[in-house]
Design an enzyme around this catalytic site. Sequence first.
Site, PDB file in Angstrom:
ATOM      1  N   SER A 186       2.957  -1.752  10.708  1.00  0.00           N
ATOM      2  CA  SER A 186       4.386  -1.778  11.057  1.00  0.00           C
ATOM      3  C   SER A 186       5.076  -3.099  10.725  1.00  0.00           C
ATOM      4  O   SER A 186       5.930  -3.582  11.478  1.00  0.00           O
ATOM      5  CB  SER A 186       4.591  -1.439  12.540  1.00  0.00           C
TER       6      SER A 186
ATOM      7  N   GLU B  93      -5.871  -4.578  10.799  1.00  0.00           N
ATOM      8  CA  GLU B  93      -4.880  -3.517  11.003  1.00  0.00           C
ATOM      9  C   GLU B  93      -5.191  -2.746  12.286  1.00  0.00           C
ATOM     10  O   GLU B  93      -5.988  -1.794  12.270  1.00  0.00           O
ATOM     11  CB  GLU B  93      -4.902  -2.541   9.816  1.00  0.00           C
TER      12      GLU B  93
ATOM     13  N   GLY C 253       1.796   2.559  10.835  1.00  0.00           N
ATOM     14  CA  GLY C 253       2.799   3.614  10.625  1.00  0.00           C
ATOM     15  C   GLY C 253       3.513   4.055  11.885  1.00  0.00           C
ATOM     16  O   GLY C 253       4.159   5.093  11.914  1.00  0.00           O
TER      17      GLY C 253
ATOM     18  N   LYS D  32       0.104   4.206  -0.376  1.00  0.00           N
ATOM     19  CA  LYS D  32      -0.574   5.408   0.159  1.00  0.00           C
ATOM     20  C   LYS D  32      -0.330   6.589  -0.789  1.00  0.00           C
ATOM     21  O   LYS D  32      -0.320   6.389  -2.000  1.00  0.00           O
ATOM     22  CB  LYS D  32      -0.136   5.682   1.601  1.00  0.00           C
TER      23      LYS D  32
ATOM     24  N   ASN E 163       0.866  -1.181   0.000  1.00  0.00           N
ATOM     25  CA  ASN E 163       0.000   0.000   0.000  1.00  0.00           C
ATOM     26  C   ASN E 163       0.906   1.235   0.000  1.00  0.00           C
ATOM     27  O   ASN E 163       1.437   1.616   1.035  1.00  0.00           O
ATOM     28  CB  ASN E 163      -0.887  -0.037   1.264  1.00  0.00           C
TER      29      ASN E 163
ATOM     30  N   GLU F 204      -7.026   5.183   7.519  1.00  0.00           N
ATOM     31  CA  GLU F 204      -6.699   6.587   7.226  1.00  0.00           C
ATOM     32  C   GLU F 204      -7.861   7.272   6.519  1.00  0.00           C
ATOM     33  O   GLU F 204      -8.107   8.461   6.710  1.00  0.00           O
ATOM     34  CB  GLU F 204      -5.402   6.653   6.396  1.00  0.00           C
TER      35      GLU F 204
ATOM     36  N   HIS G 149      -9.712   1.608   4.546  1.00  0.00           N
ATOM     37  CA  HIS G 149      -8.461   1.827   5.282  1.00  0.00           C
ATOM     38  C   HIS G 149      -8.697   2.837   6.412  1.00  0.00           C
ATOM     39  O   HIS G 149      -9.435   3.804   6.241  1.00  0.00           O
ATOM     40  CB  HIS G 149      -7.358   2.328   4.333  1.00  0.00           C
TER      41      HIS G 149
HETATM   42  P1  PGA Z   1       2.485   0.519   7.788  1.00  0.00           P
HETATM   43  O1  PGA Z   1       1.040   0.728   7.097  1.00  0.00           O
HETATM   44  O2  PGA Z   1       3.024  -0.761   7.268  1.00  0.00           O
HETATM   45  O3  PGA Z   1       3.276   1.729   7.382  1.00  0.00           O
HETATM   46  O4  PGA Z   1       2.221   0.467   9.272  1.00  0.00           O
HETATM   47  C1  PGA Z   1       0.160  -0.331   6.906  1.00  0.00           C
HETATM   48  C2  PGA Z   1      -1.131   0.177   6.338  1.00  0.00           C
HETATM   49  O5  PGA Z   1      -1.569   1.267   6.725  1.00  0.00           O
HETATM   50  O6  PGA Z   1      -1.754  -0.476   5.480  1.00  0.00           O
END
Ligand code: PGA
Length: 226
Positions: free
Chosen positions: A188, A151, A157, A10, A8, A95, A93
């Site tokens: 992460s 998640e 993140g 982003k 992903n 976010e 997601h």
């Molecule tokens: P990350 O993000 O691996 O940077 O924690 C995962 C995600 O948001 O899908």
Amino acid sequence: MKPLIVANWKMNPKSLVEAKRLFDSVAKGIKNVKNIEVVICPPFPYLTVLNSEFSTFKLGGQDCFWGEKGAFTGEVSPKMLKDLRCQYVILGHSERRRHLNETDEMVNKKLNAALKEKLKPILCVANFLQLKKDLKGIPANDFNKIIVAYEPLFAIGTGKPCSPEKAKKIRTSIQKMNKNLTVLYGGSVNYENTQDYIEKAGFQGLLIGGASLNPQEFLKIVKSID
Ligand code: PGA
């Protein structure tokens, strides 16, 4: 089913030139990978360019709208993604839920629309209640087409991944609800903790944010599972 590794990206990288560079580095390193399905989900504008240059990867969108066409400024339909050779789409997601107030009702409509278009949804949830709401009304015989990405919010993140024991509990309860759901872990993920989720916690794959922007790290993760 082969383990599924989803990158992903982003809202990264900042330019098409950088996106192509990242894509090419991963493509080169991944040529001999046979036992894993790798999906790259770049920002929408890059899809049109990257979709002519791959054979090893699958492509996915990072979101889609529930309508087929019409007056929905800024939105992208499942059919448009299909037309750009996407086979997957990330939905719900955290976010998007946080910054754009995306609700479970909206995610549910998107899920239905993606399934109708035969896109494979990667449904991101932070907990079980969210999952139940997002799946409301979806016929059980469609569950084998849905990929759930667990998640936990604290892990996204932050560099603070979920413990494999806790993650395993959640994965088990999701698959108790329906054994046909494929379940990924996200939050992460890096090379060091990959096996915690695949071997120890029994996930069928990973959803990777930050580490997917570093080709060396991403390739190490992929190869450690292949
Ligand atoms: P990350 O993000 O691996 O940077 O924690 C995962 C995600 O948001 O899908």
